[in-house]
Motif scaffolding. Structure first.
Motif, short mmCIF file in Angstrom:
data_model
loop_
_atom_site.label_atom_id
_atom_site.label_comp_id
_atom_site.label_asym_id
_atom_site.label_seq_id
_atom_site.Cartn_x
_atom_site.Cartn_y
_atom_site.Cartn_z
N UNK A 68 0.82 -1.22 0.00
CA UNK A 68 0.00 0.00 0.00
C UNK A 68 0.85 1.26 0.00
N UNK A 69 2.06 1.20 0.53
CA UNK A 69 2.90 2.39 0.68
C UNK A 69 3.89 2.60 -0.46
N UNK A 70 4.07 1.61 -1.34
CA UNK A 70 5.05 1.81 -2.41
C UNK A 70 4.49 2.77 -3.46
N UNK A 71 5.38 3.37 -4.22
CA UNK A 71 4.95 4.35 -5.24
C UNK A 71 4.14 3.65 -6.33
N UNK A 72 3.40 4.43 -7.08
CA UNK A 72 2.60 3.85 -8.16
C UNK A 72 3.49 3.19 -9.22
N UNK A 77 5.43 -1.92 -11.48
CA UNK A 77 6.59 -2.81 -11.73
C UNK A 77 6.41 -4.13 -10.99
N UNK A 78 5.91 -4.06 -9.76
CA UNK A 78 5.66 -5.27 -8.98
C UNK A 78 4.58 -6.12 -9.65
N UNK A 79 3.56 -5.47 -10.19
CA UNK A 79 2.51 -6.19 -10.91
C UNK A 79 3.11 -6.95 -12.10
N UNK A 80 3.99 -6.30 -12.83
CA UNK A 80 4.64 -6.96 -13.96
C UNK A 80 5.46 -8.16 -13.50
#
Length: 95
Positions: A68-72, A77-80
């Motif tokens: 929740x706290x990481x940048x958009x 990038x995490x989603x990828x």
């Protein structure tokens, strides 16, 4: 994956996320992060952000509050990183 900005939660700093491949338990607990509809020729896919949020946390072995706290940019990038585990067809369906 190195984060653009370190995130702190409950006294622990997170500067990077290291992903593990989700298994059946992860999918049962978090859900499948994409939905597709339409025929094989005209397929449309959508990412379920609420499911993806939980799955990023599970794969990175971090509390969901960290996600929740990481940048958009880091979130995308995490989603990828997570989508790689589902193969090319999943990524294509969700694009």
């Amino acid at each position: 994956m190195k984060l653009r900005k370190t995130v702190s939660f409950l006294g622990k700093d997170y500067a990077e996320l290291n992903f593990r491949e989700p298994n059946g338990i992860a999918l049962a607990e978090c859900g499948v992060p994409f939905k597709s509809s339409g025929s094989d020729i005209d397929r449309e896919g959508k990412i379920d952000a609420k499911v993806m949020r939980k799955l990023i946390a599970w794969c990175a072995d971090v509390p969901v509050e960290v996600v929740d706290m990481i940048s958009s940019k880091d979130w995308l990038s995490a989603m990828e990183e997570v989508m790689v585990f589902f193969g090319d067809t999943a990524a294509e369906k969700a694009s």
